[in-house]
Design an enzyme around this catalytic site. Structure first.
Site, PDB file in Angstrom:
ATOM      1  N   CYS A  35       0.739  -1.203   0.061  1.00  0.00           N
ATOM      2  CA  CYS A  35      -0.099   0.099  -0.069  1.00  0.00           C
ATOM      3  C   CYS A  35       0.814   1.271  -0.039  1.00  0.00           C
ATOM      4  O   CYS A  35       2.139   1.217   0.381  1.00  0.00           O
ATOM      5  CB  CYS A  35      -0.877  -0.051   1.149  1.00  0.00           C
ATOM      6  SG  CYS A  35      -0.063   0.328   2.741  1.00  0.00           S
ATOM      7  N   UNK A  38      -0.903   4.793   5.157  1.00  0.00           N
ATOM      8  CA  UNK A  38      -0.588   4.837   6.425  1.00  0.00           C
ATOM      9  C   UNK A  38       0.080   3.438   6.933  1.00  0.00           C
ATOM     10  O   UNK A  38       0.681   3.462   7.900  1.00  0.00           O
ATOM     11  CB  UNK A  38      -1.901   5.234   7.486  1.00  0.00           C
TER      12      UNK A  38
END
Length: 151
Positions: A35, A38
């Site tokens: 990803c 975060u």
């Protein structure tokens, strides 16, 4: 006391990836799937590898997949998956060491050229080169076969 020490060291032993040469025959390239948000920010070592080291490696690319845990996906010449290695628990140095063991070429700077001998690394050579050279080689005929005897 020994069971306590063994229990403490067991996770680090399990998380260490060992290169299986038989399983990885035909290794030609890899991609890091992770990803971009975060979740990666919580893994400082992996984020440093993704942002600073991936551009230095030849035949290693990055693929953003929302919500994905960081994984190194090892591929052959036909982009078929050979293995997946989780990177979440590894340090930047461990990831770089693993790529070196697998035979990936690391450039000094992202804009540097890859030397000819490392063009196909981690693969030793291209399976397509022999096909191209044999298909491109013209058939030769003997000069005696091409002469006309009736002239």
């Amino acid at each position: 006391m020994w069971p306590l020490i063994f229990t403490a060291l067991l996770p680090s032993v399990i998380l260490t990836y060992e290169v299986n040469i038989e399983k990885l025959s035909g290794l030609a390239r890899a991609r890091v799937e992770t990803c971009g948000g975060u979740q990666l920010n919580r893994m400082r070592e992996v984020k440093a590898f993704v942002t600073q080291d991936i551009p230095l490696y030849h035949n290693l690319v990055m693929k953003h997949i929302p919500g994905a845990d960081p994984e190194l996906v090892l591929l052959n010449h036909y982009y078929e998956e050979l293995d997946r290695i989780p990177l979440s628990e590894m340090t930047r140095a461990e990831i770089n060491k693993l790529l070196a063991e697998l035979g990936f070429y690391k450039k000094g700077h992202p804009e540097d050229q890859v030397p000819e001998e490392f063009r196909f690394s981690p693969a030793k050579d291209s399976p397509f080169e022999s096909r191209l050279s044999s298909a491109a080689a013209p058939e030769t005929t003997e000069p005696s076969d091409s002469q006309h005897t009736d002239l």
